[in-house]
Write an enzyme that holds these catalytic residues in place. Structure first.
Site, short mmCIF file in Angstrom:
data_model
loop_
_atom_site.label_atom_id
_atom_site.label_comp_id
_atom_site.label_asym_id
_atom_site.label_seq_id
_atom_site.Cartn_x
_atom_site.Cartn_y
_atom_site.Cartn_z
N LEU A 192 7.04 66.99 22.90
CA LEU A 192 6.61 67.92 21.87
C LEU A 192 7.30 67.64 20.55
CD1 LEU A 192 6.84 71.18 24.02
CD2 LEU A 192 4.74 69.99 23.35
N GLU A 250 19.59 70.63 28.03
CA GLU A 250 20.24 71.87 27.59
C GLU A 250 19.28 73.06 27.61
OE1 GLU A 250 22.91 73.20 23.81
OE2 GLU A 250 20.93 72.41 23.35
N ASP A 251 18.01 72.80 27.35
CA ASP A 251 17.06 73.91 27.25
C ASP A 251 16.81 74.59 28.59
OD1 ASP A 251 16.71 73.62 24.52
OD2 ASP A 251 15.10 72.15 24.77
N ARG A 264 6.83 72.22 29.88
CA ARG A 264 8.23 72.13 30.26
C ARG A 264 8.56 72.94 31.51
NH1 ARG A 264 12.48 71.81 25.47
NH2 ARG A 264 13.45 70.65 27.18
N ARG A 320 10.61 79.39 20.67
CA ARG A 320 10.86 79.07 22.08
C ARG A 320 11.56 80.19 22.84
NH1 ARG A 320 10.44 73.44 22.72
NH2 ARG A 320 8.85 72.72 21.25
N HIS A 339 15.42 75.24 17.27
CA HIS A 339 16.32 76.12 18.00
C HIS A 339 17.47 76.54 17.09
CE1 HIS A 339 14.87 73.78 21.71
NE2 HIS A 339 14.50 75.03 21.94
N CYS A 361 21.22 68.83 22.58
CA CYS A 361 20.10 68.98 23.53
C CYS A 361 20.28 68.15 24.79
CB CYS A 361 18.78 68.54 22.89
SG CYS A 361 18.36 69.31 21.33
#
Length: 253
Positions: A21, A69-70, A89, A135, A163, A247
């Site tokens: 993305l 990390e997300d 995701r 997000r 983010h 990330c």
């Protein structure tokens, strides 16, 4: 913090990385082979700083899975599995769950209708700042606050970045550095302005040691002049997908 206990979770770039993305960067071709070499250099920098690197199981069907990390927020002995707003995701969580359990962490998760990416969660001694972004939504922030057992949680609206940690991170002394125009800076304590856009995101490797992207040379020079040890890595192929140094790992002290 014992070096023997410091673990860095990473996930190698998958074969579909180039399909990741893009929301803020200008879309360009991504060299997956170069990205893999850059990721190897990134993990080598973590090891050189005394972190034990552990691989999160792959999620090759998910182009953005390398941004591990997300998927996971670790606070003390609790690991909170995020819930991605982007449907592509959704498959990243299973491997993060397994990696957290392998470390003996107690696993909790964000439930619908909440959404939360770990890239929106900035932990400091003062508070946990959580980006309200495309997000991460209000319900996700409220759930995280309950799961963190009383730690102060401060929502921060994010307007000019993917983010919160794309725009603001913490230095080893707990002070913040970033891009005040990209967030609601009134929700934050004093924010030092990063000389480069990529200087807004850094990883604290030790009490006086930080990791920065090679695309932030002025920030690196400024922090080195302040007495910090600065390691830089080239992450150009991840930056093409809105990625940054934060990330690519979850640090578990």
């Amino acid at each position: 913090m014992s070096a023997a206990r410091r673990t860095a979770l990473v996930r190698a770039p998958g074969p579909r990385l180039a399909d990741g993305l893009v929301s803020f960067a200008a879309r360009r071709p991504v060299d997956v082979g170069l990205a893999r070499r850059q990721h190897d250099a990134y993990t080598a920098a973590l090891r050189a700083a005394g972190w034990t690197v552990r691989a999160v199981p792959p999620a090759d069907a998910c182009p953005d899975a390398v941004f591990v990390e997300d998927a996971l927020v670790v606070c003390g002995d609790v690991a909170v599995l995020g819930r991605a707003a982007a449907p592509s995701r959704a498959g990243e969580a299973a491997g993060a769950d397994r990696a957290a359990r392998d470390l003996g962490l107690r696993v909790e998760r964000i439930e619908p209708p909440g959404t939360l990416d770990g890239g929106d969660v900035l932990q400091t001694d003062r508070a946990v700042y959580v980006g309200l972004s495309t997000r991460t939504n209000e319900d996700g922030i409220c759930q995280l606050a309950r799961l963190l057992g009383g730690r102060p949680v401060v929502p921060v609206r994010v307007t000019g970045a993917l983010h919160l940690k794309s725009a603001v991170t913490a230095l080893p002394d707990g002070s913040l550095i970033g891009l005040p125009d990209a967030v609601d800076a009134t929700a934050l304590p004093y924010l030092r302005v990063a000389p480069d856009p990529a200087g807004a995101h850094l990883v604290v490797l030790g009490p006086d040691h930080v990791l920065l992207a090679a695309s932030a040379p002025r920030t690196a020079a400024r922090l080195a002049a302040d007495g910090l040890r600065v390691t830089t890595v080239d992450i150009s192929e991840f930056e093409a997908l809105d990625g940054c140094v934060t990330c690519l790992s979850v640090l578990v002290p």
